[in-house]
Write a protein that holds these residues in place. Structure first.
Motif, PDB file in Angstrom:
ATOM      1  N   ARG A  52     -35.971 -34.536  70.744  1.00 63.81           N
ATOM      2  CA  ARG A  52     -35.097 -34.124  69.640  1.00 63.81           C
ATOM      3  C   ARG A  52     -35.758 -33.169  68.643  1.00 63.81           C
ATOM      4  NH1 ARG A  52     -30.602 -37.752  68.413  1.00 63.81           N
ATOM      5  NH2 ARG A  52     -30.403 -39.224  70.104  1.00 63.81           N
ATOM      6  N   ASP A  53     -37.085 -33.052  68.671  1.00 66.46           N
ATOM      7  CA  ASP A  53     -37.813 -32.249  67.672  1.00 66.46           C
ATOM      8  C   ASP A  53     -38.620 -31.142  68.344  1.00 66.46           C
ATOM      9  OD1 ASP A  53     -37.176 -33.782  65.257  1.00 66.46           O
ATOM     10  OD2 ASP A  53     -38.334 -35.375  66.231  1.00 66.46           O
ATOM     11  N   THR A  54     -38.377 -29.896  67.887  1.00 68.82           N
ATOM     12  CA  THR A  54     -39.059 -28.729  68.447  1.00 68.82           C
ATOM     13  C   THR A  54     -39.590 -27.858  67.311  1.00 68.82           C
ATOM     14  OG1 THR A  54     -37.542 -28.710  70.314  1.00 68.82           O
ATOM     15  CG2 THR A  54     -38.784 -26.692  69.913  1.00 68.82           C
ATOM     16  N   LEU A  55     -40.813 -27.375  67.497  1.00 67.82           N
ATOM     17  CA  LEU A  55     -41.442 -26.460  66.547  1.00 67.82           C
ATOM     18  C   LEU A  55     -41.836 -25.201  67.305  1.00 67.82           C
ATOM     19  CD1 LEU A  55     -42.672 -25.901  63.703  1.00 67.82           C
ATOM     20  CD2 LEU A  55     -44.789 -26.924  64.582  1.00 67.82           C
ATOM     21  N   ASP A  56     -41.394 -24.043  66.810  1.00 70.02           N
ATOM     22  CA  ASP A  56     -41.789 -22.742  67.355  1.00 70.02           C
ATOM     23  C   ASP A  56     -42.659 -22.049  66.326  1.00 70.02           C
ATOM     24  OD1 ASP A  56     -40.255 -22.822  69.782  1.00 70.02           O
ATOM     25  OD2 ASP A  56     -38.463 -22.406  68.581  1.00 70.02           O
ATOM     26  N   LEU A  57     -43.824 -21.565  66.736  1.00 72.91           N
ATOM     27  CA  LEU A  57     -44.734 -20.829  65.854  1.00 72.91           C
ATOM     28  C   LEU A  57     -45.056 -19.488  66.491  1.00 72.91           C
ATOM     29  CD1 LEU A  57     -47.258 -23.658  64.915  1.00 72.91           C
ATOM     30  CD2 LEU A  57     -45.375 -22.769  63.519  1.00 72.91           C
ATOM     31  N   GLY A  58     -45.018 -18.453  65.680  1.00 69.63           N
ATOM     32  CA  GLY A  58     -45.335 -17.123  66.181  1.00 69.63           C
ATOM     33  C   GLY A  58     -46.239 -16.389  65.215  1.00 69.63           C
ATOM     34  N   VAL A  59     -47.088 -15.537  65.750  1.00 64.50           N
ATOM     35  CA  VAL A  59     -47.964 -14.708  64.932  1.00 64.50           C
ATOM     36  C   VAL A  59     -48.055 -13.334  65.591  1.00 64.50           C
ATOM     37  CG1 VAL A  59     -50.108 -15.457  66.061  1.00 64.50           C
ATOM     38  CG2 VAL A  59     -50.172 -14.623  63.703  1.00 64.50           C
ATOM     39  N   ARG A  60     -48.181 -12.301  64.764  1.00 63.89           N
ATOM     40  CA  ARG A  60     -48.247 -10.924  65.256  1.00 63.89           C
ATOM     41  C   ARG A  60     -49.215 -10.127  64.402  1.00 63.89           C
ATOM     42  NH1 ARG A  60     -44.592  -7.366  68.066  1.00 63.89           N
ATOM     43  NH2 ARG A  60     -45.094  -5.220  67.573  1.00 63.89           N
ATOM     44  N   TYR A  61     -50.009  -9.283  65.047  1.00 69.93           N
ATOM     45  CA  TYR A  61     -50.863  -8.322  64.349  1.00 69.93           C
ATOM     46  C   TYR A  61     -50.370  -6.931  64.742  1.00 69.93           C
ATOM     47  CZ  TYR A  61     -54.855  -5.667  62.721  1.00 69.93           C
ATOM     48  OH  TYR A  61     -55.646  -4.756  62.073  1.00 69.93           O
ATOM     49  N   SER A  62     -50.040  -6.111  63.759  1.00 68.44           N
ATOM     50  CA  SER A  62     -49.498  -4.774  63.994  1.00 68.44           C
ATOM     51  C   SER A  62     -50.399  -3.726  63.353  1.00 68.44           C
ATOM     52  CB  SER A  62     -48.097  -4.636  63.381  1.00 68.44           C
ATOM     53  OG  SER A  62     -47.228  -5.597  63.891  1.00 68.44           O
ATOM     54  N   THR A  63     -50.571  -2.614  64.044  1.00 68.19           N
ATOM     55  CA  THR A  63     -51.283  -1.472  63.480  1.00 68.19           C
ATOM     56  C   THR A  63     -50.451  -0.224  63.706  1.00 68.19           C
ATOM     57  OG1 THR A  63     -52.482  -0.923  65.506  1.00 68.19           O
ATOM     58  CG2 THR A  63     -53.541  -2.482  64.009  1.00 68.19           C
ATOM     59  N   SER A  64     -50.568   0.722  62.801  1.00 67.94           N
ATOM     60  CA  SER A  64     -49.897   2.001  62.986  1.00 67.94           C
ATOM     61  C   SER A  64     -50.731   3.097  62.332  1.00 67.94           C
ATOM     62  CB  SER A  64     -48.487   1.963  62.427  1.00 67.94           C
ATOM     63  OG  SER A  64     -48.405   2.445  61.146  1.00 67.94           O
ATOM     64  N   LYS A  65     -50.803   4.214  63.022  1.00 72.20           N
ATOM     65  CA  LYS A  65     -51.499   5.401  62.504  1.00 72.20           C
ATOM     66  C   LYS A  65     -50.573   6.578  62.676  1.00 72.20           C
ATOM     67  CE  LYS A  65     -56.128   3.838  63.562  1.00 72.20           C
ATOM     68  NZ  LYS A  65     -57.396   4.110  64.231  1.00 72.20           N
ATOM     69  N   THR A  66     -50.460   7.383  61.626  1.00 72.13           N
ATOM     70  CA  THR A  66     -49.650   8.589  61.671  1.00 72.13           C
ATOM     71  C   THR A  66     -50.539   9.772  61.351  1.00 72.13           C
ATOM     72  OG1 THR A  66     -47.697   7.370  60.972  1.00 72.13           O
ATOM     73  CG2 THR A  66     -47.622   9.745  60.720  1.00 72.13           C
ATOM     74  N   SER A 105     -51.986   8.586  57.706  1.00 70.87           N
ATOM     75  CA  SER A 105     -51.878   7.244  57.142  1.00 70.87           C
ATOM     76  C   SER A 105     -52.207   6.215  58.217  1.00 70.87           C
ATOM     77  CB  SER A 105     -50.478   6.994  56.577  1.00 70.87           C
ATOM     78  OG  SER A 105     -49.512   7.097  57.596  1.00 70.87           O
ATOM     79  N   SER A 106     -52.679   5.071  57.751  1.00 73.91           N
ATOM     80  CA  SER A 106     -53.026   3.979  58.652  1.00 73.91           C
ATOM     81  C   SER A 106     -52.654   2.665  57.969  1.00 73.91           C
ATOM     82  CB  SER A 106     -54.525   4.023  58.950  1.00 73.91           C
ATOM     83  OG  SER A 106     -54.883   2.960  59.785  1.00 73.91           O
ATOM     84  N   PHE A 107     -51.943   1.802  58.682  1.00 74.92           N
ATOM     85  CA  PHE A 107     -51.498   0.526  58.136  1.00 74.92           C
ATOM     86  C   PHE A 107     -51.717  -0.571  59.174  1.00 74.92           C
ATOM     87  CE2 PHE A 107     -48.975   3.711  55.972  1.00 74.92           C
ATOM     88  CZ  PHE A 107     -49.033   3.309  54.655  1.00 74.92           C
ATOM     89  N   SER A 108     -51.930  -1.782  58.690  1.00 69.30           N
ATOM     90  CA  SER A 108     -52.010  -2.931  59.581  1.00 69.30           C
ATOM     91  C   SER A 108     -51.553  -4.172  58.821  1.00 69.30           C
ATOM     92  CB  SER A 108     -53.431  -3.126  60.112  1.00 69.30           C
ATOM     93  OG  SER A 108     -54.318  -3.394  59.056  1.00 69.30           O
TER      94      SER A 108
END
Length: 168
Positions: A23-37, A44-47
């Motif tokens: 009856r009990d569910t836990l969903d966990l998510g994590v993300r690391y993002s980078t971008s360079k223009t 520019s550079s962001f993360s």
């Protein structure tokens, strides 16, 4: 230096589901993002790290309650579409990264012997540095308050046309 433009974006993520009971569910998510223009004058550079969590509890076959929380991110940058006008400082076209936090609670179920399904939820989202777009706006006013084309004069925040003190 050659005129080079382009961008690179990468993301690394995982989502895991934990079934504590039937009856009990836990969903966990994590993300690391980078971008360079890469642009001629504006690189520019962001993360950022973002994440999400969702807990669901099934009270019965006809009632499920849940709660979600998450963070999001969009990189900042430079909008070059109108920056060549010369009347607006180029720094006005730089924008910071957008971040947000969201929260939601809700219930889903069925009533009347399964003949009516329902979903009820409430959510809240808070933004920092919201990135928005406004189309069909042009700064064509001059320091004298007249535009190069009749009827096209940019107004400042207080609604007055540009002049020597408040140019576009």
């Amino acid at each position: 230096m050659p005129d080079v433009a382009g961008s690179v974006a990468r993301g690394y993520f995982t989502t895991q589901t934990f079934n504590f009971t039937d009856r009990d569910t836990l969903d966990l998510g994590v993300r690391y993002s980078t971008s360079k223009t890469l642009q001629t004058a504006n690189n520019s550079s962001f993360s950022a790290w973002t994440g999400s969590a969702s807990f669901k509890h099934r009270f019965s076959e006809s009632l499920l309650a849940y709660a979600n929380a998450g963070t999001s991110y969009r990189p900042g940058g430079f909008d070059s579409t109108g920056a060549s006008t010369g009347t607006i400082p180029q720094s006005f076209f730089n924008y910071a990264a957008e971040r947000s936090k969201s929260f939601e609670v809700g219930a889903k179920g069925k009533i009347l012997d399964g003949r009516l399904f329902y979903a009820l939820s409430a959510f809240y989202q808070k933004y920092d540095n919201f990135i928005a777009r406004a189309n069909n706006i042009a700064c064509s006013g001059s320091l004298t308050g007249t535009g190069p084309t009749p009827g096209t004069v940019w107004n400042t925040n207080d609604g007055t046309p540009p002049n020597g003190a408040n140019a576009c």
